[in-house]
Design a protein around this motif. Structure first.
Motif, short mmCIF file in Angstrom:
data_model
loop_
_atom_site.label_atom_id
_atom_site.label_comp_id
_atom_site.label_asym_id
_atom_site.label_seq_id
_atom_site.Cartn_x
_atom_site.Cartn_y
_atom_site.Cartn_z
N GLU A 66 -12.61 -0.93 5.91
CA GLU A 66 -11.67 -1.31 6.97
C GLU A 66 -10.72 -0.17 7.27
OE1 GLU A 66 -8.24 -4.69 7.81
OE2 GLU A 66 -9.66 -4.97 6.16
N LYS A 67 -10.22 0.48 6.22
CA LYS A 67 -9.27 1.59 6.42
C LYS A 67 -9.90 2.75 7.19
CE LYS A 67 -6.66 0.62 2.19
NZ LYS A 67 -6.41 1.05 0.79
N TRP A 68 -11.16 3.04 6.86
CA TRP A 68 -11.83 4.16 7.53
C TRP A 68 -12.57 3.71 8.79
CZ3 TRP A 68 -11.27 9.25 6.81
CH2 TRP A 68 -10.61 9.67 5.65
N ASN A 69 -12.52 2.40 9.08
CA ASN A 69 -13.18 1.86 10.28
C ASN A 69 -14.62 2.37 10.35
OD1 ASN A 69 -13.50 0.43 12.61
ND2 ASN A 69 -11.96 1.54 13.79
N VAL A 70 -15.37 2.10 9.28
CA VAL A 70 -16.67 2.72 9.08
C VAL A 70 -17.65 2.41 10.22
CG1 VAL A 70 -18.72 2.76 7.60
CG2 VAL A 70 -16.44 2.90 6.58
N ASP A 122 -11.69 15.11 8.72
CA ASP A 122 -12.99 15.22 9.38
C ASP A 122 -14.12 15.41 8.37
OD1 ASP A 122 -12.24 14.79 12.00
OD2 ASP A 122 -11.92 16.92 12.44
N LEU A 123 -13.86 16.19 7.33
CA LEU A 123 -14.89 16.40 6.30
C LEU A 123 -15.21 15.08 5.60
CD1 LEU A 123 -16.70 18.34 4.76
CD2 LEU A 123 -14.81 18.79 3.19
N THR A 124 -14.18 14.30 5.32
CA THR A 124 -14.40 12.99 4.69
C THR A 124 -15.21 12.08 5.61
OG1 THR A 124 -12.34 13.19 3.44
CG2 THR A 124 -13.27 10.98 3.66
N LYS A 125 -14.86 12.05 6.88
CA LYS A 125 -15.60 11.22 7.84
C LYS A 125 -17.07 11.60 7.88
CE LYS A 125 -11.92 10.11 11.16
NZ LYS A 125 -11.44 10.34 12.56
N MET A 126 -17.33 12.91 7.88
CA MET A 126 -18.72 13.35 7.94
C MET A 126 -19.49 12.92 6.70
SD MET A 126 -20.18 17.19 8.62
CE MET A 126 -21.92 17.43 9.08
N PRO A 327 10.22 -7.38 8.76
CA PRO A 327 11.27 -6.69 8.00
C PRO A 327 11.52 -7.27 6.61
CG PRO A 327 11.97 -7.07 10.27
CD PRO A 327 10.69 -7.82 10.09
N ASP A 328 11.24 -8.58 6.44
CA ASP A 328 11.50 -9.19 5.13
C ASP A 328 10.30 -9.13 4.19
OD1 ASP A 328 9.99 -10.91 6.60
OD2 ASP A 328 11.10 -12.72 6.07
N THR A 329 9.21 -8.44 4.61
CA THR A 329 8.06 -8.27 3.72
C THR A 329 8.42 -7.28 2.61
OG1 THR A 329 6.52 -8.61 5.55
CG2 THR A 329 5.64 -7.62 3.56
N LYS A 330 8.31 -7.72 1.37
CA LYS A 330 8.68 -6.87 0.25
C LYS A 330 7.74 -5.68 0.12
CE LYS A 330 10.79 -10.63 -2.40
NZ LYS A 330 10.76 -11.41 -3.67
N ARG A 331 8.25 -4.60 -0.44
CA ARG A 331 7.49 -3.36 -0.56
C ARG A 331 6.17 -3.56 -1.29
NH1 ARG A 331 9.18 1.95 -0.24
NH2 ARG A 331 7.75 3.45 -1.15
N ALA A 332 6.18 -4.38 -2.32
CA ALA A 332 4.96 -4.61 -3.09
C ALA A 332 3.87 -5.28 -2.27
CB ALA A 332 5.28 -5.46 -4.33
N GLN A 333 4.26 -5.88 -1.14
CA GLN A 333 3.31 -6.58 -0.29
C GLN A 333 2.90 -5.76 0.93
OE1 GLN A 333 5.83 -10.10 0.22
NE2 GLN A 333 4.41 -11.28 -1.05
N TRP A 334 3.42 -4.53 1.04
CA TRP A 334 2.97 -3.67 2.13
C TRP A 334 1.47 -3.42 1.98
CZ3 TRP A 334 6.99 0.94 2.30
CH2 TRP A 334 8.23 0.45 2.69
N GLU A 335 0.79 -3.34 3.11
CA GLU A 335 -0.66 -3.07 3.10
C GLU A 335 -0.91 -1.58 3.30
OE1 GLU A 335 -4.65 -4.07 5.76
OE2 GLU A 335 -2.75 -5.12 6.18
N GLU A 336 -1.66 -0.98 2.39
CA GLU A 336 -2.01 0.43 2.51
C GLU A 336 -3.17 0.56 3.51
OE1 GLU A 336 -2.54 4.11 -0.58
OE2 GLU A 336 -3.78 2.34 -0.92
N VAL A 337 -2.88 1.05 4.71
CA VAL A 337 -3.91 1.12 5.76
C VAL A 337 -4.59 2.48 5.84
CG1 VAL A 337 -2.91 -0.74 7.14
CG2 VAL A 337 -2.16 1.62 7.54
#
Length: 392
Positions: A66-70, A122-126, A327-337
């Motif tokens: 999902e992160k790399w939108n493969v 770009d190298l990673t995508k390739m 704004p009230d979403t706690k840091r631990a619940q942030w999504e790493e995109v």
């Protein structure tokens, strides 16, 4: 028992059934006609049939896709010209068991030229595209032969390789690629033949082997210049003439360059350092040792992209992007995109983007927490743009 379909112990069968149950309803990336047992077993084998670890690994892979939108990467993205021309490798034929064979004439590769003329992104995508291409080939062979073909063979050729091929900035990038291969394309390697290995091979291998699993390391066979008989025994009639077989391109080229890229010296006209796209608009900041910098960007309308362009004066810097729904979403619940990685961007700028499909707050992080001795100077330009206003 081997842990493959049709050769499972009672304990392995139980683990497979439990993993299936845990993943019930999860949308897996493999096509519907792929044997689900074969697909799940490779994750279990990669984690010695520890169900909890295999599930964690697979769910991380789904997040990675999902992160790399493969899927979009496969459908819409094409490597920049320099990578298309000067990266090495290609699929050419099959071994005697029907597994596809990837040839990588690494000695013909210009590590410094590629690093200075392309971004790590770009190298990673390739490399992701290549892994997906190989998976597609494995599925095709499975259908064609009527038996599971889920692993490939690599012929890694070090003819012409020198000490320049273990240049640290390139090795740093290559290690990131290896980590992706190990974490997201497990159990894909059947055997890796390293041929024409020079005397300094052990130095280079020591730089990368800590990123390889024991299973992967055990599949590496190191050969000198007398490798032909070994390859003929493993690959047979599909072996290119350049590697001791008989197969040539239609024009008689023994290297089969229609299928295998042999790279070459990258012209300096491709180098990026003097082509920083928006150099006059960059912000320069100092990020102290053991600290990080977080920048916040609000996305209030659909159809926008977060674009970045940055480099350091010296040494590498960590980079990642997080999503905060409210704004009230706690840091631990942030999504790493955008997964945090260390970018060796002191030689060439790092350029990339992320399609902001969700409204809310995006936090860009420059991370220097791993460095307890050095502060970093970072030059950056980060913008939110409408989807049609940026180049992919």
């Amino acid at each position: 028992m081997s842990g493959f379909v049709g050769d499972l112990s009672e304990k392995q069968s139980k683990a497979l059934n439990e993993l299936k149950s845990r993943l019930d309803g999860v949308d897996l990336p493999e096509p519907d006609d792929v044997n689900i047992d074969s697909y799940l077993l490779k994750w279990l084998r990669a984690r010695q049939f520890n169900v909890e670890q295999a599930e964690h690994m697979l769910r991380n892979h789904l997040s990675f896709r999902e992160k790399w939108n493969v899927q979009s990467l496969l459908d819409n993205w094409h490597p920049p010209e320099v990578l298309d021309k000067y990266m090495v490798g290609g699929l050419c034929g099959f071994d005697k068991g029907g597994s596809p064979v990837w040839y990588e004439p690494f000695g013909y590769f210009d590590p410094r030229g590629v690093v200075l003329s392309s971004t790590g992104n770009d190298l990673t995508k390739m490399k992701i595209q290549i892994c997906e291409e190989i998976l597609s080939q494995l599925r095709s062979q499975t259908k064609k032969l009527g038996k599971p073909i889920d692993r490939m063979v690599i012929v890694f050729d070090l003819e012409k390789a020198g000490l320049s091929h273990i240049w640290k900035p390139f090795i740093d990038r290559y290690n990131l690629i290896l980590q992706i291969f190990e974490a997201h394309y497990p159990e894909m390697l059947k055997k890796c033949f390293v041929i024409n290995a020079p005397a300094f091979f052990s130095i280079g291998f020591n730089l990368i082997k800590k990123f390889l699993s024991e299973a992967t390391k055990n599949k590496v066979v190191v050969l000198g210049g007398n490798y032909q008989d070994v390859l003929k025994e493993a690959i047979g009639e599909d072996l290119p003439a350049h590697f001791g077989g008989t197969v040539c391109d239609p024009d008689g080229d023994p290297r089969c360059v229609s299928k295998i890229r042999f790279g070459g010296k990258v012209p300096e006209s491709f180098y990026l350092k003097d082509n920083f796209m928006h150099e006059g608009r960059l912000t320069e900041v100092n990020i102290g040792h053991g600290s990080n910098l977080e920048l916040t960007y609000e996305v209030k309308e659909e159809g926008h992209v977060l674009k970045w362009e940055f480099m350091t004066r010296h040494n590498n810097i960590g980079f990642g992007v997080f999503y905060q729904p409210s704004p009230d979403t706690k840091r631990a619940q942030w999504e790493e995109v955008v997964e945090r990685t260390r970018c060796s961007c002191h030689l060439v700028p790092e350029i990339g983007g992320y399609s902001c499909e969700k409204l809310g707050t995006y936090i860009v992080q420059f991370d220097n927490s791993f460095s307890w001795m050095r502060g970093k100077k970072v030059l950056y330009l980060i913008e939110i743009q409408k989807e049609g206003d940026h180049e992919s």
